[in-house]
Write a protein that holds these residues in place. Structure first.
Motif, PDB file in Angstrom:
ATOM      1  N   GLU A   7       0.837  -1.190   0.000  1.00  0.00           N
ATOM      2  CA  GLU A   7       0.000   0.000   0.000  1.00  0.00           C
ATOM      3  C   GLU A   7       0.880   1.251   0.000  1.00  0.00           C
ATOM      4  OE1 GLU A   7      -2.325   1.274   3.531  1.00  0.00           O
ATOM      5  OE2 GLU A   7      -4.036   0.925   2.200  1.00  0.00           O
ATOM      6  N   ARG A   8       0.527   2.161  -0.841  1.00  0.00           N
ATOM      7  CA  ARG A   8       1.307   3.387  -1.009  1.00  0.00           C
ATOM      8  C   ARG A   8       0.587   4.524  -0.289  1.00  0.00           C
ATOM      9  NH1 ARG A   8       1.604   3.589  -6.767  1.00  0.00           N
ATOM     10  NH2 ARG A   8       3.650   2.626  -6.846  1.00  0.00           N
ATOM     11  N   LYS A   9       1.321   5.325   0.433  1.00  0.00           N
ATOM     12  CA  LYS A   9       0.740   6.460   1.126  1.00  0.00           C
ATOM     13  C   LYS A   9       1.408   7.753   0.667  1.00  0.00           C
ATOM     14  CE  LYS A   9      -0.731   4.108   5.373  1.00  0.00           C
ATOM     15  NZ  LYS A   9      -2.170   4.419   5.187  1.00  0.00           N
ATOM     16  N   THR A  10       0.670   8.841   0.834  1.00  0.00           N
ATOM     17  CA  THR A  10       1.229  10.158   0.563  1.00  0.00           C
ATOM     18  C   THR A  10       0.626  11.145   1.540  1.00  0.00           C
ATOM     19  OG1 THR A  10       1.762  11.732  -1.204  1.00  0.00           O
ATOM     20  CG2 THR A  10      -0.511  10.941  -1.109  1.00  0.00           C
ATOM     21  N   THR A  11       1.252  12.306   1.641  1.00  0.00           N
ATOM     22  CA  THR A  11       0.740  13.364   2.503  1.00  0.00           C
ATOM     23  C   THR A  11       0.322  14.558   1.652  1.00  0.00           C
ATOM     24  OG1 THR A  11       2.117  12.704   4.382  1.00  0.00           O
ATOM     25  CG2 THR A  11       1.282  14.970   4.379  1.00  0.00           C
ATOM     26  N   GLY A  12      -0.877  15.038   1.914  1.00  0.00           N
ATOM     27  CA  GLY A  12      -1.356  16.247   1.267  1.00  0.00           C
ATOM     28  C   GLY A  12      -1.831  17.236   2.312  1.00  0.00           C
ATOM     29  N   TRP A  13      -2.270  18.395   1.846  1.00  0.00           N
ATOM     30  CA  TRP A  13      -2.885  19.364   2.754  1.00  0.00           C
ATOM     31  C   TRP A  13      -4.374  19.383   2.457  1.00  0.00           C
ATOM     32  CZ3 TRP A  13      -0.716  23.794   5.812  1.00  0.00           C
ATOM     33  CH2 TRP A  13       0.550  23.470   6.309  1.00  0.00           C
ATOM     34  N   ALA A  14      -5.162  19.073   3.500  1.00  0.00           N
ATOM     35  CA  ALA A  14      -6.596  18.851   3.315  1.00  0.00           C
ATOM     36  C   ALA A  14      -7.430  19.823   4.130  1.00  0.00           C
ATOM     37  CB  ALA A  14      -6.951  17.417   3.727  1.00  0.00           C
ATOM     38  N   ALA A  15      -8.604  20.154   3.573  1.00  0.00           N
ATOM     39  CA  ALA A  15      -9.642  20.842   4.336  1.00  0.00           C
ATOM     40  C   ALA A  15     -10.449  19.792   5.082  1.00  0.00           C
ATOM     41  CB  ALA A  15     -10.543  21.644   3.407  1.00  0.00           C
ATOM     42  N   ARG A  16     -10.800  20.094   6.319  1.00  0.00           N
ATOM     43  CA  ARG A  16     -11.575  19.147   7.133  1.00  0.00           C
ATOM     44  C   ARG A  16     -13.028  19.575   7.289  1.00  0.00           C
ATOM     45  NH1 ARG A  16      -6.121  18.087   7.845  1.00  0.00           N
ATOM     46  NH2 ARG A  16      -5.798  16.016   8.747  1.00  0.00           N
ATOM     47  N   THR A  26      -2.404  12.502   5.814  1.00  0.00           N
ATOM     48  CA  THR A  26      -1.782  11.348   5.161  1.00  0.00           C
ATOM     49  C   THR A  26      -2.866  10.339   4.783  1.00  0.00           C
ATOM     50  OG1 THR A  26       0.290  11.650   6.372  1.00  0.00           O
ATOM     51  CG2 THR A  26      -0.112   9.478   5.416  1.00  0.00           C
ATOM     52  N   TYR A  27      -2.784   9.829   3.563  1.00  0.00           N
ATOM     53  CA  TYR A  27      -3.806   8.916   3.055  1.00  0.00           C
ATOM     54  C   TYR A  27      -3.177   7.931   2.072  1.00  0.00           C
ATOM     55  CZ  TYR A  27      -3.701  12.364  -0.744  1.00  0.00           C
ATOM     56  OH  TYR A  27      -3.294  13.211  -1.741  1.00  0.00           O
ATOM     57  N   SER A  28      -3.950   6.918   1.714  1.00  0.00           N
ATOM     58  CA  SER A  28      -3.459   5.861   0.824  1.00  0.00           C
ATOM     59  C   SER A  28      -3.726   6.202  -0.638  1.00  0.00           C
ATOM     60  CB  SER A  28      -4.140   4.528   1.153  1.00  0.00           C
ATOM     61  OG  SER A  28      -3.836   4.116   2.467  1.00  0.00           O
ATOM     62  N   LEU A  29      -2.828   5.797  -1.499  1.00  0.00           N
ATOM     63  CA  LEU A  29      -3.017   5.865  -2.948  1.00  0.00           C
ATOM     64  C   LEU A  29      -3.232   4.461  -3.479  1.00  0.00           C
ATOM     65  CD1 LEU A  29      -0.075   8.241  -3.948  1.00  0.00           C
ATOM     66  CD2 LEU A  29      -2.492   8.850  -3.822  1.00  0.00           C
ATOM     67  N   ARG A  30      -4.027   4.341  -4.530  1.00  0.00           N
ATOM     68  CA  ARG A  30      -4.198   3.028  -5.142  1.00  0.00           C
ATOM     69  C   ARG A  30      -2.889   2.597  -5.793  1.00  0.00           C
ATOM     70  NH1 ARG A  30      -6.716   6.388  -9.036  1.00  0.00           N
ATOM     71  NH2 ARG A  30      -5.994   6.091 -11.184  1.00  0.00           N
ATOM     72  N   ASN A  31      -2.716   1.299  -5.913  1.00  0.00           N
ATOM     73  CA  ASN A  31      -1.555   0.785  -6.614  1.00  0.00           C
ATOM     74  C   ASN A  31      -1.655   1.128  -8.100  1.00  0.00           C
ATOM     75  OD1 ASN A  31      -0.277  -0.374  -4.367  1.00  0.00           O
ATOM     76  ND2 ASN A  31      -1.532  -2.223  -4.526  1.00  0.00           N
ATOM     77  N   THR A  32      -0.545   1.127  -8.764  1.00  0.00           N
ATOM     78  CA  THR A  32      -0.495   1.497 -10.174  1.00  0.00           C
ATOM     79  C   THR A  32      -1.144   0.403 -11.009  1.00  0.00           C
ATOM     80  OG1 THR A  32       1.619   2.582  -9.734  1.00  0.00           O
ATOM     81  CG2 THR A  32       1.015   2.265 -12.043  1.00  0.00           C
ATOM     82  N   GLY A  33      -2.337   0.712 -11.580  1.00  0.00           N
ATOM     83  CA  GLY A  33      -3.033  -0.231 -12.441  1.00  0.00           C
ATOM     84  C   GLY A  33      -2.444  -0.245 -13.843  1.00  0.00           C
TER      85      GLY A  33
END
Length: 358
Positions: A7-16, A26-33
């Motif tokens: 599982e791949r994760k990345t960090t972004g800046w989000a509105a809540r 920080t959230y998950s990205l889908r694997n490369t299809g």
């Protein structure tokens, strides 16, 4: 890079919430299809639509939300079915990352009007997970919605073209307004508007900038090359300019009257709306009927138009006027953008902000 299995994760800046304030998420990205491109984000422009969505101005926001849809990045990995890109390519992603690929718009290079299009952020992807935008370290995007950035075009210059640039290019292209000698106007000199002036001038048009004050007159005429500057509150000047324009590209992202601008159009002239507005606009029908005038809307552009627009900008040496900021300045930048306090587009240096190292 991350493997295809893990599982791949990345960090972004989000509105809540509708305050629109962004913070690290920080959230998950889908694997490369097979058809996917895994992109490490270099930079991302800030658009008024990012603010509208972050603050739920349109009543359809879902949180947490990572905005950003003027994305430039480097390809890190491609799926087995990807034939347009390879690792190391510098690429762009605009406001759409999915469509049905079967309907009339999809089959005629108008996929941005597909009823099942998927927005780059604040939407749900085909896997049922929310889409998150370019204020993030990395993205995974279907190759159909990725465009190669021409060599020699700096990432921070290219980013605003992926929304602001194509938003102007698409209506000029679609409505047959690319021929030399036309007289056009850009209403409001902001991120979209300044690119409108540059593109229209490069096409050989006589270009008027219309604004509510004369504050940007010098910039419009001397820095951007506009031919005329018209203050909309100057009744005498507006009357003098009546029925003089072939088209107006209206970039105002807030409520405003249309009739003063419709009066400026010649017979068969077009008022083209590009701003996202959450309140109804009004006009008297005779102002349109008596000159067979048109009011039209336009939404970003197709991937074909993205490619054409980038090639046009490279050929004509057109660049955006930008202010580059780090991600920790994003909330201040969005506040300033709301006040139109930027010349003319903020671009976030995402790579330099080292989001995925935090």
């Amino acid at each position: 890079m991350g493997s295809l299995e893990n599982e791949r994760k990345t960090t972004g800046w989000a509105a809540r919430d509708p305050s629109g304030i962004l913070s690290p998420y920080t959230y998950s990205l889908r694997n490369t299809g097979p058809e996917d491109v895994f992109i490490k984000v270099i930079c991302c422009g800030i658009c008024h639509t990012d603010i509208h969505q972050a603050k739920n101005d349109l009543g359809m926001s879902n949180y947490p939300m990572v905005p950003g849809h003027e994305v430039v990045g480097e390809v890190v990995e491609v799926g087995s079915g990807v034939d347009k890109f390879t690792a190391g390519d510098i690429v762009g992603v605009g406001y759409v990352v999915g469509c049905c690929k079967n309907c009339s718009p999809c089959n005629t290079d108008r996929e941005q009007y597909c009823a099942k299009k998927i927005w780059t952020f604040n939407d749900v992807y085909t896997d049922g997970k929310p889409t998150q935008g370019g204020f993030s370290g990395s993205m995974v995007v279907d190759q159909k919605f990725v465009v190669k950035i021409p060599d020699g075009l700096a990432p921070e210059q290219a980013a605003p073209l992926l929304c602001a640039g194509v938003t102007v290019y698409s209506p000029l292209n679609h409505f047959g307004l690319k021929e030399s000698g036309l007289r056009g106007a850009i209403l409001r000199l902001g991120g979209v508007g300044h690119m409108g002036v540059k593109m229209a001038k490069a096409m050989g048009h006589h270009v008027t900038v219309i604004s509510s004050t004369d504050k940007k007159k010098t910039e419009a005429l001397d820095h951007l090359g506009a031919d005329e500057y018209l203050v909309s509150s100057d009744t005498e000047a507006m009357q003098k300019a009546a029925e003089s324009l072939d088209y107006i590209i209206d970039t105002v992202p807030a409520f405003h009257p249309l009739e003063p601008y419709l009066s400026l159009l010649r017979i068969d002239g077009k008022l083209i709306l590009t701003g996202v507005i959450n309140t109804p606009l009004q006009f008297l029908t005779p102002t349109v009927m008596l000159g067979r005038k048109s009011i039209a809307g336009t939404l970003v552009g197709s991937m074909k138009e993205q490619e054409e627009m980038l090639a046009f900008c490279k050929e004509k040496n057109l660049t955006s006027m930008v202010e580059v900021v780090k991600m920790d300045y994003i909330n201040t930048a969005m506040e300033r953008l709301e006040k139109n306090d930027v010349r003319y587009r903020f671009v976030v240096d995402v790579a330099g902000s080292k989001l995925d190292d935090q």
